[in-house]
Scaffold this motif. Sequence first.
Motif, PDB file in Angstrom:
ATOM      1  N   GLY A 282       0.772  -1.232   0.000  1.00  0.00           N
ATOM      2  CA  GLY A 282       0.000   0.000   0.000  1.00  0.00           C
ATOM      3  C   GLY A 282       0.799   1.275   0.000  1.00  0.00           C
ATOM      4  N   VAL A 283       2.135   1.182   0.184  1.00  0.00           N
ATOM      5  CA  VAL A 283       2.972   2.378   0.130  1.00  0.00           C
ATOM      6  C   VAL A 283       4.002   2.275  -1.002  1.00  0.00           C
ATOM      7  CG1 VAL A 283       2.696   2.876   2.577  1.00  0.00           C
ATOM      8  CG2 VAL A 283       4.582   1.428   1.851  1.00  0.00           C
ATOM      9  N   GLY A 284       3.789   1.312  -1.911  1.00  0.00           N
ATOM     10  CA  GLY A 284       4.687   1.163  -3.046  1.00  0.00           C
ATOM     11  C   GLY A 284       6.017   0.525  -2.712  1.00  0.00           C
ATOM     12  N   GLY A 285       6.095  -0.106  -1.548  1.00  0.00           N
ATOM     13  CA  GLY A 285       7.349  -0.703  -1.100  1.00  0.00           C
ATOM     14  C   GLY A 285       8.057   0.216  -0.122  1.00  0.00           C
ATOM     15  N   ASP A 286       8.748  -0.384   0.853  1.00  0.00           N
ATOM     16  CA  ASP A 286       9.418   0.387   1.893  1.00  0.00           C
ATOM     17  C   ASP A 286      10.915   0.439   1.652  1.00  0.00           C
ATOM     18  OD1 ASP A 286       7.051   0.819   3.392  1.00  0.00           O
ATOM     19  OD2 ASP A 286       7.211  -1.196   4.229  1.00  0.00           O
ATOM     20  N   GLY A 287      11.518   1.552   2.051  1.00  0.00           N
ATOM     21  CA  GLY A 287      12.971   1.648   2.048  1.00  0.00           C
ATOM     22  C   GLY A 287      13.585   0.946   3.242  1.00  0.00           C
ATOM     23  N   THR A 288      12.743   0.557   4.181  1.00  0.00           N
ATOM     24  CA  THR A 288      13.159  -0.221   5.347  1.00  0.00           C
ATOM     25  C   THR A 288      12.229  -1.418   5.450  1.00  0.00           C
ATOM     26  OG1 THR A 288      13.907   1.739   6.535  1.00  0.00           O
ATOM     27  CG2 THR A 288      13.432  -0.214   7.849  1.00  0.00           C
ATOM     28  N   LEU A 301       3.272  -3.742  13.990  1.00  0.00           N
ATOM     29  CA  LEU A 301       3.299  -3.234  12.622  1.00  0.00           C
ATOM     30  C   LEU A 301       1.944  -3.467  11.957  1.00  0.00           C
ATOM     31  CD1 LEU A 301       6.775  -4.676  11.594  1.00  0.00           C
ATOM     32  CD2 LEU A 301       6.246  -2.267  12.026  1.00  0.00           C
ATOM     33  N   PRO A 302       1.451  -2.511  11.173  1.00  0.00           N
ATOM     34  CA  PRO A 302       0.163  -2.707  10.498  1.00  0.00           C
ATOM     35  C   PRO A 302       0.268  -3.792   9.437  1.00  0.00           C
ATOM     36  CG  PRO A 302       1.215  -0.702   9.717  1.00  0.00           C
ATOM     37  CD  PRO A 302       2.042  -1.190  10.875  1.00  0.00           C
ATOM     38  N   PRO A 303      -0.698  -4.703   9.356  1.00  0.00           N
ATOM     39  CA  PRO A 303      -0.611  -5.799   8.388  1.00  0.00           C
ATOM     40  C   PRO A 303      -0.754  -5.345   6.943  1.00  0.00           C
ATOM     41  CG  PRO A 303      -2.723  -5.830   9.490  1.00  0.00           C
ATOM     42  CD  PRO A 303      -1.900  -4.802  10.206  1.00  0.00           C
ATOM     43  N   ASP A 304      -1.481  -4.258   6.727  1.00  0.00           N
ATOM     44  CA  ASP A 304      -1.727  -3.789   5.355  1.00  0.00           C
ATOM     45  C   ASP A 304      -1.647  -2.264   5.319  1.00  0.00           C
ATOM     46  OD1 ASP A 304      -2.334  -3.752   2.667  1.00  0.00           O
ATOM     47  OD2 ASP A 304      -4.490  -3.880   2.977  1.00  0.00           O
ATOM     48  N   PRO A 305      -0.457  -1.694   5.419  1.00  0.00           N
ATOM     49  CA  PRO A 305      -0.335  -0.229   5.448  1.00  0.00           C
ATOM     50  C   PRO A 305      -0.732   0.394   4.119  1.00  0.00           C
ATOM     51  CG  PRO A 305       1.817  -1.242   5.218  1.00  0.00           C
ATOM     52  CD  PRO A 305       0.848  -2.368   5.461  1.00  0.00           C
ATOM     53  N   VAL A 306      -1.436   1.491   4.188  1.00  0.00           N
ATOM     54  CA  VAL A 306      -1.883   2.206   2.994  1.00  0.00           C
ATOM     55  C   VAL A 306      -1.624   3.692   3.202  1.00  0.00           C
ATOM     56  CG1 VAL A 306      -3.855   2.836   1.551  1.00  0.00           C
ATOM     57  CG2 VAL A 306      -3.657   0.508   2.422  1.00  0.00           C
ATOM     58  N   VAL A 307      -0.983   4.334   2.247  1.00  0.00           N
ATOM     59  CA  VAL A 307      -0.735   5.766   2.360  1.00  0.00           C
ATOM     60  C   VAL A 307      -2.079   6.493   2.308  1.00  0.00           C
ATOM     61  CG1 VAL A 307      -0.366   6.022  -0.133  1.00  0.00           C
ATOM     62  CG2 VAL A 307       0.578   7.699   1.437  1.00  0.00           C
ATOM     63  N   PRO A 308      -2.363   7.388   3.269  1.00  0.00           N
ATOM     64  CA  PRO A 308      -3.691   8.028   3.322  1.00  0.00           C
ATOM     65  C   PRO A 308      -4.040   8.842   2.094  1.00  0.00           C
ATOM     66  CG  PRO A 308      -2.509   8.323   5.400  1.00  0.00           C
ATOM     67  CD  PRO A 308      -1.527   7.742   4.416  1.00  0.00           C
TER      68      PRO A 308
END
Length: 340
Positions: A282-288, A301-308
């Motif tokens: 949901g955030v296009g991939g993390d740098g961490t 940690l959120p199971p399905d993070p989505v950028v608001p």
Amino acid sequence: MTTREHSLYGPLADPAANAGHLDHPPRVGFFTDTSVCIGCKACEVACKEWNNVPEDGLNLLGMSFDNTGMLGADSWRHVAFIEQERPLGRQDAGLGELPTGPSVTEAAAETVAEALRGTQRAGGDLGTAPVDLGFPSFDLPGRTPGEHERTEFRWLMSSDVCKHCTHAGCLDVCPTGALFRTEFGTVVVQADICNGCGYCVSGCPYGVIDRRHGDGRAWKCTMCYDRLRGGLDPACAHACPTQSIQFGPLDELRERAAQRLDQLHAAGVPEARLYGADPGNGVGGDGTFFLLLDEPEVYGLPPDPVVPTRDLISTWKHVGLAASGLLAAAVLAFAGRGGR
């Protein structure tokens, strides 16, 4: 479509380029292998020392060794301590052969092997052999009559940090330009420009960024941007004794993480999984990103993070259509009254 719109809603394989850095180094990040974290907090200390982050978490009551509790303006690194009533298992498999990266010294292999030897207690793996507590262990897990020991538990330890998202919600909503994307693909706050509005706090899907008490401005991990510009590794990765925190080009870290995941699965640790490495999240991939030994929720940690801000353009389009419909209806109404 503007560059900003593209960075918000379109495919974004190269966030630095989309931020205007046309000639830039490879995107870098952190891979945290929680299976070898020993909870020493060297990363927390190194982060505070290098970045002049104020002290916090001095109250140990009620939170076990997890004295910082969560990420915040004064905790850019947070080492979680989760105790579970189950044995350690085989999470240490292949540790001596674990690939090393740019932030690792030549002595890393021996350092990791020594850390592995240090987990041996009374001839067994940490958590699977008796541990003498030195006092009566009333009703502790694994206790049998006449014994003062624990035999069936494990610690899940993980050093959490800002994810430096590909689609960064904090960056999207900042009205002053205090947040910016660096040439390394990371996201940094310029404290001297921040006006303390707090929009970035609600814009982060991980709850990372926070405003400092008594200051009002937003603060978070910069991935030691000043060190990166000087050709150095971030302080936390440099200080980690077991290479649980690995730093380097993001593509190389993903390959290394996949190899480590295969090692653990082959050794009989099916619960091992990668978190944040998927560019399709949901955030296009993390740098961490992380290798976890349980569900993300266990680590906070959120199971399905989505950028608001994901649906911002489509929302404004619908608002525009609704406004146009209301305007057209009003015009027709007035025109009808004029005709009468």
